[in-house]
Write a protein that holds these residues in place. Structure first.
Motif, PDB file in Angstrom:
ATOM      1  N   ARG A   1       0.798  -1.226   0.000  1.00  0.00           N
ATOM      2  CA  ARG A   1       0.000   0.000   0.000  1.00  0.00           C
ATOM      3  C   ARG A   1       0.836   1.284   0.000  1.00  0.00           C
ATOM      4  O   ARG A   1       0.340   2.346  -0.343  1.00  0.00           O
ATOM      5  CB  ARG A   1      -0.934   0.038   1.213  1.00  0.00           C
ATOM      6  CG  ARG A   1      -2.178  -0.827   1.052  1.00  0.00           C
ATOM      7  CD  ARG A   1      -3.089  -0.260  -0.017  1.00  0.00           C
ATOM      8  NE  ARG A   1      -4.318  -1.014  -0.120  1.00  0.00           N
ATOM      9  CZ  ARG A   1      -4.487  -2.078  -0.895  1.00  0.00           C
ATOM     10  NH1 ARG A   1      -3.486  -2.513  -1.628  1.00  0.00           N
ATOM     11  NH2 ARG A   1      -5.634  -2.711  -0.951  1.00  0.00           N
ATOM     12  N   CYS A   2       2.073   1.221   0.438  1.00  0.00           N
ATOM     13  CA  CYS A   2       2.861   2.453   0.537  1.00  0.00           C
ATOM     14  C   CYS A   2       4.276   2.198   0.055  1.00  0.00           C
ATOM     15  O   CYS A   2       4.878   1.191   0.393  1.00  0.00           O
ATOM     16  CB  CYS A   2       2.874   2.946   1.982  1.00  0.00           C
ATOM     17  SG  CYS A   2       4.003   4.334   2.265  1.00  0.00           S
ATOM     18  N   GLY A   3       4.802   3.118  -0.751  1.00  0.00           N
ATOM     19  CA  GLY A   3       6.161   2.984  -1.276  1.00  0.00           C
ATOM     20  C   GLY A   3       7.166   3.809  -0.475  1.00  0.00           C
ATOM     21  O   GLY A   3       8.295   3.979  -0.911  1.00  0.00           O
ATOM     22  N   LEU A   4       6.747   4.317   0.681  1.00  0.00           N
ATOM     23  CA  LEU A   4       7.654   5.031   1.591  1.00  0.00           C
ATOM     24  C   LEU A   4       8.365   6.183   0.873  1.00  0.00           C
ATOM     25  O   LEU A   4       9.571   6.346   0.999  1.00  0.00           O
ATOM     26  CB  LEU A   4       8.684   4.047   2.176  1.00  0.00           C
ATOM     27  CG  LEU A   4       8.119   2.747   2.754  1.00  0.00           C
ATOM     28  CD1 LEU A   4       9.252   1.784   3.078  1.00  0.00           C
ATOM     29  CD2 LEU A   4       7.288   3.023   4.000  1.00  0.00           C
TER      30      LEU A   4
ATOM     31  N   ILE B   1       1.265  11.983  -1.009  1.00  0.00           N
ATOM     32  CA  ILE B   1       0.371  12.762  -1.882  1.00  0.00           C
ATOM     33  C   ILE B   1      -1.039  12.161  -1.923  1.00  0.00           C
ATOM     34  O   ILE B   1      -1.816  12.434  -2.840  1.00  0.00           O
ATOM     35  CB  ILE B   1       0.929  12.836  -3.324  1.00  0.00           C
ATOM     36  CG1 ILE B   1       1.216  11.431  -3.865  1.00  0.00           C
ATOM     37  CG2 ILE B   1       2.188  13.683  -3.393  1.00  0.00           C
ATOM     38  CD1 ILE B   1       1.305  11.380  -5.370  1.00  0.00           C
ATOM     39  N   LEU B   2      -1.362  11.344  -0.926  1.00  0.00           N
ATOM     40  CA  LEU B   2      -2.667  10.668  -0.940  1.00  0.00           C
ATOM     41  C   LEU B   2      -3.845  11.642  -0.955  1.00  0.00           C
ATOM     42  O   LEU B   2      -4.929  11.294  -1.416  1.00  0.00           O
ATOM     43  CB  LEU B   2      -2.778   9.731   0.270  1.00  0.00           C
ATOM     44  CG  LEU B   2      -1.938   8.453   0.181  1.00  0.00           C
ATOM     45  CD1 LEU B   2      -2.021   7.664   1.481  1.00  0.00           C
ATOM     46  CD2 LEU B   2      -2.422   7.581  -0.977  1.00  0.00           C
TER      47      LEU B   2
ATOM     48  N   ILE C   1       2.151   5.857  -6.346  1.00  0.00           N
ATOM     49  CA  ILE C   1       3.592   5.597  -6.339  1.00  0.00           C
ATOM     50  C   ILE C   1       3.849   4.095  -6.324  1.00  0.00           C
ATOM     51  O   ILE C   1       4.672   3.592  -7.096  1.00  0.00           O
ATOM     52  CB  ILE C   1       4.265   6.228  -5.094  1.00  0.00           C
ATOM     53  CG1 ILE C   1       3.951   7.706  -4.980  1.00  0.00           C
ATOM     54  CG2 ILE C   1       5.765   5.962  -5.070  1.00  0.00           C
ATOM     55  CD1 ILE C   1       4.489   8.562  -6.096  1.00  0.00           C
TER      56      ILE C   1
HETATM   57  S1  SF4 Z   1       2.293   8.783  -1.571  1.00  0.00           S
HETATM   58 FE1  SF4 Z   1       4.267   8.138  -0.680  1.00  0.00          FE
HETATM   59  S2  SF4 Z   1       3.964   8.127   1.538  1.00  0.00           S
HETATM   60 FE2  SF4 Z   1       1.927   8.274   0.598  1.00  0.00          FE
HETATM   61  S3  SF4 Z   1       1.226   6.134   0.473  1.00  0.00           S
HETATM   62 FE3  SF4 Z   1       2.250   6.575  -1.471  1.00  0.00          FE
HETATM   63  S4  SF4 Z   1       4.385   5.998  -1.210  1.00  0.00           S
HETATM   64 FE4  SF4 Z   1       3.440   6.085   0.830  1.00  0.00          FE
END
Ligand code: SF4
Ligand code: SF4
Lengths: 223, 307
Positions: free
Chosen positions: A131-134, A139-140, A149
């Motif tokens: 769910r998250c690319g760190l 920018i959700l 991302i």
């Molecule tokens: S935008 Fe960046 S911080 Fe937010 S969920 Fe996606 S990878 Fe994670």
């Protein structure tokens, strides 16, 4: 949480083939929740390795313990006594745990039992999804709460690309197109006009491209 | 914004343009591309050079463009966001311009999963819309992507983009096309059209928003060699719609290749009647030699001359 999956047992066995006695360290954090490196998995791996080695006529002695968290020095300190007389440590934590053990016990051979895969959550029992690319700059709020991302195969910020069809990504009929999901959600929220704004290039220096990152909270530092 | 592109001059003066596509080879000889360029040069106004299409390693698009220029044909260099970060993209495009390339087509690029290097790392530092915007800004405002000024000799490309009326969500496809035009795209080449009805609906929406007056749309067509090729596109390529009647027509044909050419010519004749379409882009994949006949029999030969 961090999702990890155990390496094939023959790969783990190969990493410790010259060892007579090993310490297996589980972790009670994320990898317990994703059922790959908790107390139970640590015991199972230890006994599987012992059986394997016994069948090969080269018995292995194992010691097991599960730390509260391997990513915190305070929880690996108590392992000192156990580490002394083993030839190697097998960590069942994520890559962070493996490195914390290697750093603390610098004269020991420390090996990973897991492939650390992603940051995600569980869908149904036994299924986890990324769910998250760190990326370090979330920018959700601009994409309806869906991360392009990591969930778009091309990390496109102004999607969807021309490969999106029937709700699926061009890479596979089993992968949802993140931008179809973003479109559907923005439409439902009456915010499609937001998708007409050209999203600027991302500052990847806030992601891993800026080198290893550090977070500092001076307000909670002691001394 | 005016550039030295002949394709732009032609389109801006109201001609119906014809572009083709040349796929560079999987080796280090330009013999084939030069042969194709010679064959096509009197029949098309410019030709795309694909950039490692379907993520298969091929002779570089920019190097191919130089060979094509040398043969007297105008190239349209394709630049994908898959393989280069913003440093490499800018550097390569400065180089392309210095070598005489005047047309640029910006794309995301097919995911590497489909190619011959599926374990490669993809880049996607920027996406296609950002690339269009940044190249337009580089030309018109003389700025590098970072915002740093280019003191002199900024590259002045005629900037193009792609649009796929057959991908989803359909309602958003025209909006995304508009977004590309906002970003700075001046010509658009579409995905190959087989479902004419859907393309007509797409163009209707384009006209409703007045986009056809802001950008030159070139409709993509592909002659098919066999019903198997049609079936493959229908079932295995995401973002493609091939109606069953085309598959059937090729299946029933005594000479499927001839039939494929006939279908393509019919499509071009139809496309020419659709308001707002300013040209046709013929993608004869690994079948470049049929392009002259298709152009001629579609009534698009000889090609107009520009200064
Ligand atoms: S935008 Fe960046 S911080 Fe937010 S969920 Fe996606 S990878 Fe994670
Ligand atoms: S199909 Fe959707 S998820 Fe896949 S690369 Fe394109 S926009 Fe991203």
């Amino acid at each position: 949480m961090i999702i990890a999956q155990q390496k094939p047992i023959k790969d783990i066995a190969a990493m410790i083939e010259d060892c007579k006695k090993v310490l297996l360290v589980g972790c009670a954090g994320c990898v317990t929740v994703c059922l790959s490196g908790g107390e139970k998995e640590t015991e199972v791996l230890a006994s599987s390795l012992r059986i394997m080695r016994r069948l090969q006529g080269n018995p292995l002695e194992t010691v097991t313990i599960t730390a509260t968290r391997q990513c915190d020095p305070e929880y690996i300190e108590p392992l000192e006594n156990l580490v002394k007389d083993v030839d190697a440590i097998i960590s069942l934590a994520c890559g962070v745990g493996v490195q914390y053990l290697a750093e603390r016990f610098h004269d020991k051979w420390v090996v990973p039992a897991q492939n650390t895969m992603f940051v995600g959550g569980s869908r149904t029992h036994g299924v986890w999804e990324e769910r998250c690319g760190l990326c370090g700059d979330c920018i959700l709020h601009r994409t309806g709460g869906i991360c392009p991302i990591i969930r778009c195969s091309k990390s496109i910020l102004n999607g969807p690309c021309g490969g999106s069809q029937y709700g699926k990504c061009e890479i596979s009929k089993d992968v949802d197109c993140a931008w179809q999901l973003i479109y559907d959600r923005m439409k439902a929220l009456g915010k499609l006009d937001k998708l007409m704004e050209i999203q600027p290039p991302k500052d990847w220096s806030k992601s891993r491209d800026g080198g290893p990152r550090k977070a500092i909270r001076e307000d909670v530092m002691i001394g | 914004m005016k550039t030295e592109s002949k394709l732009q001059k032609l389109l801006d003066s109201g001609h119906f343009a014809v572009t083709a596509e040349i796929g560079p080879p999987k080796h280090a000889s330009a013999h084939g591309i030069r042969h194709h360029a010679q064959m096509l040069k009197d029949y098309v106004d410019a030709t795309n050079i694909t950039d490692c299409q379907t993520a298969i390693v091929r002779l570089s698009s920019i190097a191919s463009a130089v060979h094509i220029l040398d043969c007297g044909l105008e190239p349209i260099v394709q630049m994908t966001c898959r393989d280069r970060n913003r440093i490499a993209i800018q550097s390569d495009l400065l180089g392309a311009y210095s070598l005489g390339v005047r047309n640029l087509l910006c794309l995301s690029g097919d995911h590497q999963k489909f190619g011959n290097e599926p374990s490669a790392k993809n880049v996607y530092d920027i996406d296609s819309i950002q690339l269009i915007y940044l190249m337009r800004r580089m030309r018109d405002e003389k700025l590098f992507f970072s915002g740093e000024p280019i003191k002199e000799h900024e590259p002045r490309f005629f900037i193009g983009a792609v649009a796929n009326p057959f991908a989803d969500p359909f309602e958003f496809r025209v909006a995304r096309l508009e977004k590309k035009v906002e970003a700075g795209a001046e010509f658009i080449q579409t995905q190959c059209i087989f479902d004419m009805e859907r393309f007509e609906r797409f163009m209707e929406m384009v006209r409703e928003r007045g986009i056809h007056e802001r950008v030159h749309i070139l409709a993509g067509v592909t002659p098919l060699k066999s019903w198997r090729a049609a079936k493959y596109l229908q079932t295995s390529v995401s973002g493609m719609i091939v109606p069953d009647d085309i598959v059937e027509r090729l299946k029933k044909a005594d000479d499927p290749k001839r039939e494929g050419i006939e279908i393509c010519i019919e499509q071009i004749k139809h496309i020419r009647t659709i308001p707002g379409v300013h040209g046709v882009h013929i993608m004869a994949i690994a079948w470049e030699e049929v392009v002259p006949e298709i152009v001629e029999r579609s009534g698009l030969y000889p090609r107009p001359k520009v200064e």
